[in-house]
Design an enzyme around this catalytic site. Structure first.
Site, PDB file in Angstrom:
ATOM      1  N   ARG C 218     -24.214  12.316  25.386  1.00  0.00           N
ATOM      2  CA  ARG C 218     -24.613  13.285  26.400  1.00  0.00           C
ATOM      3  C   ARG C 218     -25.896  14.008  26.008  1.00  0.00           C
ATOM      4  O   ARG C 218     -26.321  13.970  24.866  1.00  0.00           O
ATOM      5  CB  ARG C 218     -23.527  14.363  26.560  1.00  0.00           C
ATOM      6  N   GLY C 219     -26.471  14.693  26.980  1.00  0.00           N
ATOM      7  CA  GLY C 219     -27.529  15.674  26.740  1.00  0.00           C
ATOM      8  C   GLY C 219     -28.724  15.135  25.985  1.00  0.00           C
ATOM      9  O   GLY C 219     -29.219  14.044  26.260  1.00  0.00           O
ATOM     10  N   ASP C 262     -16.509   9.662  14.358  1.00  0.00           N
ATOM     11  CA  ASP C 262     -16.709  11.090  14.193  1.00  0.00           C
ATOM     12  C   ASP C 262     -17.635  11.287  12.991  1.00  0.00           C
ATOM     13  O   ASP C 262     -17.359  10.775  11.910  1.00  0.00           O
ATOM     14  CB  ASP C 262     -15.345  11.746  13.944  1.00  0.00           C
ATOM     15  N   VAL C 263     -18.725  12.040  13.179  1.00  0.00           N
ATOM     16  CA  VAL C 263     -19.676  12.189  12.067  1.00  0.00           C
ATOM     17  C   VAL C 263     -19.053  12.901  10.877  1.00  0.00           C
ATOM     18  O   VAL C 263     -19.551  12.771   9.749  1.00  0.00           O
ATOM     19  CB  VAL C 263     -20.970  12.931  12.493  1.00  0.00           C
ATOM     20  N   ASN C 289     -28.305  14.064  15.454  1.00  0.00           N
ATOM     21  CA  ASN C 289     -28.351  14.981  16.594  1.00  0.00           C
ATOM     22  C   ASN C 289     -27.006  15.625  16.894  1.00  0.00           C
ATOM     23  O   ASN C 289     -26.952  16.671  17.521  1.00  0.00           O
ATOM     24  CB  ASN C 289     -28.860  14.210  17.825  1.00  0.00           C
ATOM     25  N   LYS C 296     -19.318  32.959  18.864  1.00  0.00           N
ATOM     26  CA  LYS C 296     -18.518  34.189  18.790  1.00  0.00           C
ATOM     27  C   LYS C 296     -19.254  35.123  17.845  1.00  0.00           C
ATOM     28  O   LYS C 296     -19.920  34.658  16.915  1.00  0.00           O
ATOM     29  CB  LYS C 296     -17.130  33.874  18.216  1.00  0.00           C
ATOM     30  N   ALA C 299     -18.095  39.050  13.680  1.00  0.00           N
ATOM     31  CA  ALA C 299     -16.937  39.926  13.469  1.00  0.00           C
ATOM     32  C   ALA C 299     -15.642  39.288  13.963  1.00  0.00           C
ATOM     33  O   ALA C 299     -14.567  39.635  13.507  1.00  0.00           O
ATOM     34  CB  ALA C 299     -17.170  41.262  14.190  1.00  0.00           C
ATOM     35  N   TYR C 354     -23.639  28.758  14.141  1.00  0.00           N
ATOM     36  CA  TYR C 354     -24.582  27.746  14.624  1.00  0.00           C
ATOM     37  C   TYR C 354     -25.946  27.948  13.959  1.00  0.00           C
ATOM     38  O   TYR C 354     -26.561  26.992  13.475  1.00  0.00           O
ATOM     39  CB  TYR C 354     -24.695  27.866  16.148  1.00  0.00           C
ATOM     40  N   LYS C 358     -28.073  25.422  11.601  1.00  0.00           N
ATOM     41  CA  LYS C 358     -29.380  24.912  12.012  1.00  0.00           C
ATOM     42  C   LYS C 358     -30.488  25.368  11.071  1.00  0.00           C
ATOM     43  O   LYS C 358     -31.508  24.684  10.919  1.00  0.00           O
ATOM     44  CB  LYS C 358     -29.673  25.337  13.451  1.00  0.00           C
TER      45      LYS C 358
END
Lengths: 283, 427, 450
Positions: C218-219, C262-263, C289, C296, C299, C354, C358
């Protein structure tokens, strides 16, 4: 631009009733700048399968190119039944459509759908309005559609015709489709578009048609499925609805495929002089 | 053509099997077969490729699907220049299709191809009663309005009735389960033994999923990512609590837990010559060694409906000079748990092997740890024609993992008193 | 296929134009994007700089060879498709006047979607303070020019080591071409060690190569697979088994192969390598990729949520690369492209896991690029950092606010997945052996984290 987020895709039936009872007295030259939006709409697989079957696609996870249009069409209808929308929905004629699929769409993708309408324009037979539908997945624009509708009325004879369809391909039929009398009712059940002109000779005659006619978006989707997997995307297709396809009837598909895509047309069987729809698939 | 070459199993793809009226309720045989082909094409990079042929079939078929496999090919990403045809041998369809294709490859008539099968218990054709059907045909022949009115007038309300094709045998009127119940009782197959086999099937299939075994054998379809029938948490107690559905009184042993459910699904297998495989960067998993089909007289009650594999296997073994114990793996289709157990019991029976097979000694028993090691139809489900493709692809991969020379036996029983069996050997 | 985001298309309509000008909203132009067969530039490119340098000669020759209409001065009437400014000989801040003298009049003659490419030397290798200052100054001026430009035009800086001038040609060609539509205000470093010459990318620069793309169902991943296939690569499309259906659709569309794995599986690297080697004879390019978000506030983030993001987005890459980058695995001259994010550079509220992953990806680029073994095998490692990434969270904020976020960049529009894919394909190109250790943002020069 006002954006209204609706909690879910509205039901089509009540909208069409509202469209009918509020049809009279609509006026004005301005289309309100308003976007209706539904977030993360999920695809009902049973309904998708029914659509895939009736339009000649395989029942599979990939969405047909014109399917998000069906998903988003209640938003478009909801726009048009607002009191400040200048044209009356009953009697609007779908003239043409353009759809771009930026990437293959999977039935599991939650789609954020939006609908907005553009300005009125003069036309020989009345005024046209453009409706733009889009689908985003996680913020990416994945699908977009521009529809042009004609509100019949006093037209402007001097309007220059622009952007008409390319010439329909000549030559022998690539396929012959026998369209049953109940096609409109069946597609209405799948798409929710229960416009009376598609349902029965009597209901169509009441609105000035000789008899009931196929949904343009059915014809469009049927042609796309006949053009093969390339129509699933990523690609752009356009359709011009040049004359109604009456039901029941037998029509022919004629198509020309080149390196830059296909041009296809639907014409009455045995009558090469008339064309009901022209579809261009750029791929 | 006198010389033969080896036909290799190169891989497979199936869609997860669904229960009747489950997620595939809206999908036709053609949809499912196309989707299974698409997954295979993607896994092996065959988009636009012209293959020797595609052969597949379905047991329950609509009349409109007269060219089912060819239509599926046309809807797939394979080159439209790939020919295709349908075969049907009841539940043996998928395995028979594989044998046919393997033979063509062995004879040099094809270099590559796909064999498979598909069935839908949800999208079954509805058939009108015979009397009505004849009257409707007369109606469609009528030319004048008067004739048509006359033909129409002949249709009585009592004619109206529909028949959904079931799993009953045309000549006996009994369902497969009813037939099997008789056989199970004849061989004294206990409820406990059947439940244990069913339990093993679920647990082994679940373990295989967890290990990622099916990652290169399956492509999800319509949101389903693994076989819907699988119950990883089932227990002997749960299975023992189910009421019997076939057989009568005390002797009834067969339940929904130790019988396969009606299912929807499709499976495909990629086969090719060694040269073709090499040219396409594919490593053979296993070679087709032999295949055999047998039939028994279930109509007179001489033999059980699903017992034909018990005859096919010894014939094939004799031809190959092998014993029943010369195999590393056995894949015996679990139409019912009692089918597997009756077949094994027959091979162990001195009188059966002597009187029925004409052998001096029984074939003997097999190591049950080598039987259906990643589960079989009781857990996965059984879309009739799809089962052969599921088994061939699964066994080929298992044999390849065990290493060169390892050998596997496939046995599939089928309606009409037939049985299709085959031998694969790791490449 | 005309592609633009919703807003850009909207302001192209009569009502949109009217509205945009009434409200003073930005009116982004549709960006020129690459299509096969397209020339590098549609018009003349002014090439000049400070003195006659080897770089200037190499650039002029290479661009002419690639069919670019190279001119020495901005003509009176012709609109310029680009300007290439060579400042490799700058010794002192005073030498920057050469840049001003060339660019100042040229900027008024730029066509839509024109390109400014400044070529300089690495500041770290300067021989004195004044030279270092002059070299560092180029970054400031390039970024400012990028912000000054309008109508889809971009400005980028290429830093090239001595002797690697010819190797920079591929980079300059990319930055001049429509492939770099959404790359703006970036610095690309070329050279270090012995480097082969590069040419401006040809039509199918990846013909004969084998690429593996994770998260390809996807994407952005699907777009990368598509773009690499368009450029001639055989693509192994990798995604989790659960995404097998869309993965198969993408693989068949691009004529590649699908690999369901699955990576985070410890055998993922081996499976990819085995698949590529067995099916396609080897592996030349890996694009890591695959990624997930579990947004979230920190906290409210528990250990499991935290670990899942870092495992998929970062640890899996390290684990797979142990196999993929082992001697004899990825072929000599191979390429590794990682996908970072603007969140990894600027940080983002609610995306600490995230952003950590990254930013970690950038660390990986630095680490691998410094690896002497990889350098000896001419394996390059780079990353793309996509710009405005709309997450589920941002997708829920009102459209207007989101649009503002999208407009907070020099090109006043959101990028498309294909823009990221084009930059990946650039790193993958045959000529880019000297481009390693870069993190190129594909963000339209976003104000975030700039």
């Amino acid at each position: 631009m006002a954006v209204e987020t609706l909690p879910e895709i509205p039901a089509m039936g009540p909208l069409l009733v509202r469209a009918a009872v509020t049809a009279r007295g609509r006026h004005g030259d301005d289309v309100p700048e308003r976007t209706l939006r539904v977030e993360d709409a999920t695809v009902d697989r049973a309904r998708l399968a029914a659509y895939q079957r009736i339009t000649g696609h395989d029942v599979a996870d990939t969405l047909p190119q014109a399917y998000p249009w069906v998903l988003a069409s209640p938003l478009q209808t909801a726009l048009m039944v607002r009191p400040d929308f200048p044209l009356a929905l009953p009697g609007l004629v779908h003239l043409e459509n353009r759809v771009t699929t930026h990437r293959l769409l999977d039935a599991a993708d939650p789609l954020t759908l939006e609908a907005s309408a553009g300005p009125l324009r003069a036309h020989r037979r009345g005024r046209t309005v453009g409706v733009r539908l889009t689908a985003h997945v996680a913020g990416d624009l994945v699908w977009e559609s521009d529809s042009v509708y004609l509100g019949r009325g006093r037209g402007d004879e001097d309007t220059v015709r622009t952007g008409g369809p390319p010439d329909a391909p000549e030559g022998p039929a690539r396929a012959v489709w026998r369209l049953p009398e109940n096609l409109g009712r069946r597609y209405a059940a799948v798409s929710g578009d229960v416009n009376p002109i598609h349902l029965h000779p009597l209901t169509a005659r009441a609105l000035g048609f000789r008899r009931h006619i196929a949904h343009g978006m059915w014809t469009y989707a049927r042609v796309l499925s006949a053009l093969g997997r390339g129509s699933l995307g990523p690609s752009t297709s356009r359709v011009w609805f040049t004359r109604p396809v009456e039901l029941p009837s037998t029509v022919e598909l004629v198509a020309r495929t080149g390196s830059d895509g296909s041009v296809a047309a639907v014409r009455p069987a045995g009558d090469r002089s008339r064309t009901s729809a022209v579809v261009v698939l750029e791929g | 053509m006198t010389t033969t070459r080896r036909a290799a199993v190169l891989g497979g793809n199936r869609i997860p099997f669904a229960r009747q009226f489950g997620p595939y309720a809206e999908a036709s045989n053609q949809d499912m077969l196309t989707s299974a082909l698409e997954g295979l094409v993607a896994r092996y990079g065959l988009a636009g490729e012209r293959l020797g042929e595609v052969v597949a079939g379905a047991v329950i078929k609509h009349s409109r699907d007269f060219n089912l496999t060819r239509e599926a090919v046309l809807g797939s990403s394979l080159s439209p220049d790939t020919p295709a045809y349908d075969v049907q041998q009841a539940c043996g369809t998928g395995l028979e299709a594989s044998i046919l294709l393997a033979n063509k490859i062995a004879l040099g008539q094809a270099d590559s191809g796909i064999a498979g099968g598909v069935d839908s218990a949800s999208d079954a054709p509805v058939v009108v009663a015979e009397r009505l059907r004849r009257k409707l045909l007369r109606l469609s022949r009528a030319r004048s309005t008067a004739d048509r009115a006359k033909a129409l007038a002949q249709i009585r309300p009592t004619d109206i009735g529909i028949q959904v094709p079931g799993a009953s045998e045309p000549r006996t009127g009994m369902t497969m389960g009813q037939h099997m119940a008789i056989t199970a009782e004849r061989w004294g197959i206990t409820r406990e033994a059947q439940d244990e086999l069913a339990l093993a099937s679920h647990h082994r299939l679940a373990t295989a999923y967890e290990a990622g075994f099916f990652d290169d054998l399956m492509t999800p379809y319509l949101g389903l990512t693994q076989d819907q029938n699988l119950r990883p948490g089932t227990t002997l107690d749960k299975l023992a609590s189910l009421r019997t559905v076939f057989g009568e009184g005390e002797g009834a042993t067969m339940t929904a837990g130790n019988s396969t459910p009606l299912s929807d699904g499709a499976a495909t297998v990629l086969l090719g010559s060694e040269e073709w495989a090499q040219a396409h960067g594919l490593k053979p998993l296993a070679f087709f060694v032999d295949g055999e089909t047998a039939a028994v007289d279930h109509v007179s009650g001489d033999e059980g409906l699903l017992m034909a594999p018990a005859y096919a296997v010894p014939r094939m073994l004799a031809r190959q000079g092998l014993t029943l114990q010369d195999f590393d793996l056995y894949e015996i289709h679990e139409a019912f748990a009692s089918t597997v157990l009756s077949t094994l019991a027959a091979w162990e029976s001195e009188s059966f092997c002597r009187d029925r097979l004409g052998l001096d000694a029984p074939l003997g028993s097999i190591d049950r740890d080598r039987l259906n090691v990643t589960g079989s139809s009781l857990a996965a489900g059984h879309p009739f024609a799809a089962t052969g493709g599921r088994i061939v692809a699964t066994l080929a991969k298992l044999l390849a993992e065990r290493g060169s020379g390892s050998r596997g036996l496939v046995s599939v029983c089928a309606a009409g008193g037939q049985g299709v069996v085959a031998i694969l050997e790791a490449a | 296929m005309a592609r633009a985001d919703g807003y850009t298309a909207f302001v192209g309509t009569p009502v949109g134009r009217r509205l945009a000008s009434t409200l003073g909203l930005p009116r982004p132009v549709p960006l020129r994007r690459y299509e096969p067969g397209q020339p590098v530039t549609e018009g003349p490119v002014l090439v000049g700089g400070h003195g006659d340098t080897p770089a200037l000669a190499a650039l002029r020759g290479g661009l002419v060879a690639a069919g670019v209409d190279v001119v020495d001065e901005a003509g009176e009437d012709a609109r310029l498709a680009g300007v290439v400014v060579d400042l490799t000989a700058a010794e002192d801040p005073a030498d920057l006047e050469s840049l001003r003298a060339l660019l100042s009049p040229a900027l008024r003659r730029l066509d839509r979607c024109a390109r400014v490419v400044v070529v300089g030397r690495h500041p770290e290798s300067a021989s004195g303070v004044a030279q270092r200052a002059a070299r560092r100054a180029l970054e400031g001026v390039t970024r400012s020019v990028a912000k000054e430009l309008r109508a889809g035009a971009t400005a980028n800086l290429v830093l090239v080591t001595e002797g690697a001038e010819a190797a920079a040609l591929g980079t300059v060609g990319f930055l001049l071409s429509a492939r770099s539509a959404y790359v703006d205000g970036q610095v690309v470093r070329v050279g270090g060690g012995s480097v082969p010459d590069a040419a401006v990318q040809a039509e199918r620069p990846l013909a004969g190569t084998v690429a593996a793309v994770t998260g390809a169902a996807r994407g952005i991943g699907a777009e990368i697979a598509r773009t690499l296939a368009r450029d001639g690569a055989r693509v192994v499309c990798v995604d989790v088994p659960g995404a097998g259906a869309p993965l198969a659709a993408v693989a068949n569309e691009v004529g590649g192969t699908a690999l369901q794995t699955d990576v985070t599986d410890e055998r993922a690297g081996a499976r990819i390598l085995e698949h590529a080697t067995q099916r396609h004879g080897g592996l030349d390019l890996v694009v890591h990729n695959a990624g997930i978000t579990r947004d979230k506030l920190l906290a409210n983030t528990d250990a499991q949520r935290w670990a899942s993001v870092l495992d998929v987005n970062l640890r899996s890459i390290v684990r797979m690369n142990e196999t993929l980058l082992a001697p004899g695995a990825l072929r000599a001259g191979g390429r590794v492209v990682l996908v970072s994010s603007i969140a990894g550079i600027a940080g983002n509220r609610g995306q600490s896991s995230y952003a950590a992953s990254k930013a970690g990806v950038i660390g990986l680029v630095d680490g691998y690029a410094a690896d002497a073994g990889l350098r000896r095998r001419r394996i390059t490692v780079n990353a793309v950092a996509p710009g405005f990434v709309e997450t589920e969270m941002t997708a829920r904020i009102p459209l207007a606010t989101r649009e503002v976020g999208r407009r907070l960049n020099s090109l006043s529009q959101g990028g498309l997945p294909v823009d990221v894919a084009e930059t990946v394909a650039f790193f993958a190109g045959d000529g880019q052996a000297a481009v390693t250790g870069n993190v190129v943002r594909v963000c339209g020069q976003s104000l975030l984290g700039a």
